[in-house]
Design a protein around this motif. Sequence first.
Motif, PDB file in Angstrom:
ATOM      1  N   ARG A  44       0.846  -1.199   0.000  1.00  0.00           N
ATOM      2  CA  ARG A  44       0.000   0.000   0.000  1.00  0.00           C
ATOM      3  C   ARG A  44       0.874   1.240   0.000  1.00  0.00           C
ATOM      4  N   LEU A  45       0.375   2.262  -0.647  1.00  0.00           N
ATOM      5  CA  LEU A  45       0.999   3.574  -0.604  1.00  0.00           C
ATOM      6  C   LEU A  45      -0.116   4.568  -0.344  1.00  0.00           C
ATOM      7  N   GLY A  46      -0.197   5.065   0.870  1.00  0.00           N
ATOM      8  CA  GLY A  46      -1.260   5.996   1.234  1.00  0.00           C
ATOM      9  C   GLY A  46      -2.646   5.382   1.135  1.00  0.00           C
ATOM     10  N   GLY A  47      -2.766   4.099   1.413  1.00  0.00           N
ATOM     11  CA  GLY A  47      -4.059   3.427   1.336  1.00  0.00           C
ATOM     12  C   GLY A  47      -4.387   2.878  -0.034  1.00  0.00           C
ATOM     13  N   PHE A  48      -3.545   3.145  -1.024  1.00  0.00           N
ATOM     14  CA  PHE A  48      -3.808   2.682  -2.383  1.00  0.00           C
ATOM     15  C   PHE A  48      -2.918   1.501  -2.719  1.00  0.00           C
TER      16      PHE A  48
END
Length: 136
Positions: A66-70
Motif C-alpha cells: 500500500r501507498l497511502g491506502g492505495f
Amino acid sequence: MQITPVIAIHMAAALAALAIGPLAVWARRTRTQRPRLHRAAGYAWVTLMVAVALSAVFISGDKGPRLGGFGLIHLLIPITLGLIALSFHFLVRGNVAAHRRIMQGTYIGSGLVAGAFTLLPNRLLGQWLWSQIGLA
C-alpha cells in the motif's frame, strides 16, 4: 471487510457496465447498425465506468503493498479514465478504428480482467462467492 455504501456503488456500477458493454459493441457490429443504441449504451457504459473509477478512490484494502491506502489495483483508476478520454479524442478526430480498439481494450482490461481478479479468494467478492459454494 464489510460492504459499505461506496463498495455497493462500485459493485453495482461495475456489474451494470459489464452488462451494457456488449450491447454497445453489438449495436455497431451487426448487419443492421443501430447508431442511436450504440451511442446511448456507450454513454451509459462510460458513465458507469467513471462511477466505478471514482468510487474506487474511496475503497482501500488491508492486503498487499500500500501507498497511502492505495494498492496496485488503484492504478486502473487513471488508466481507465485516461483511456476513455483518449477514445473520445480519437472519435472527435474521426479515427473510429482507434476509438473501437481503445474502448474494447478498456472493456476487456478494466471490466473482464479486473473483474476476474475480484473473484480471488482473498478479495471481498471472492470470499463471499467461495464461501457460498463451500470452497473456502
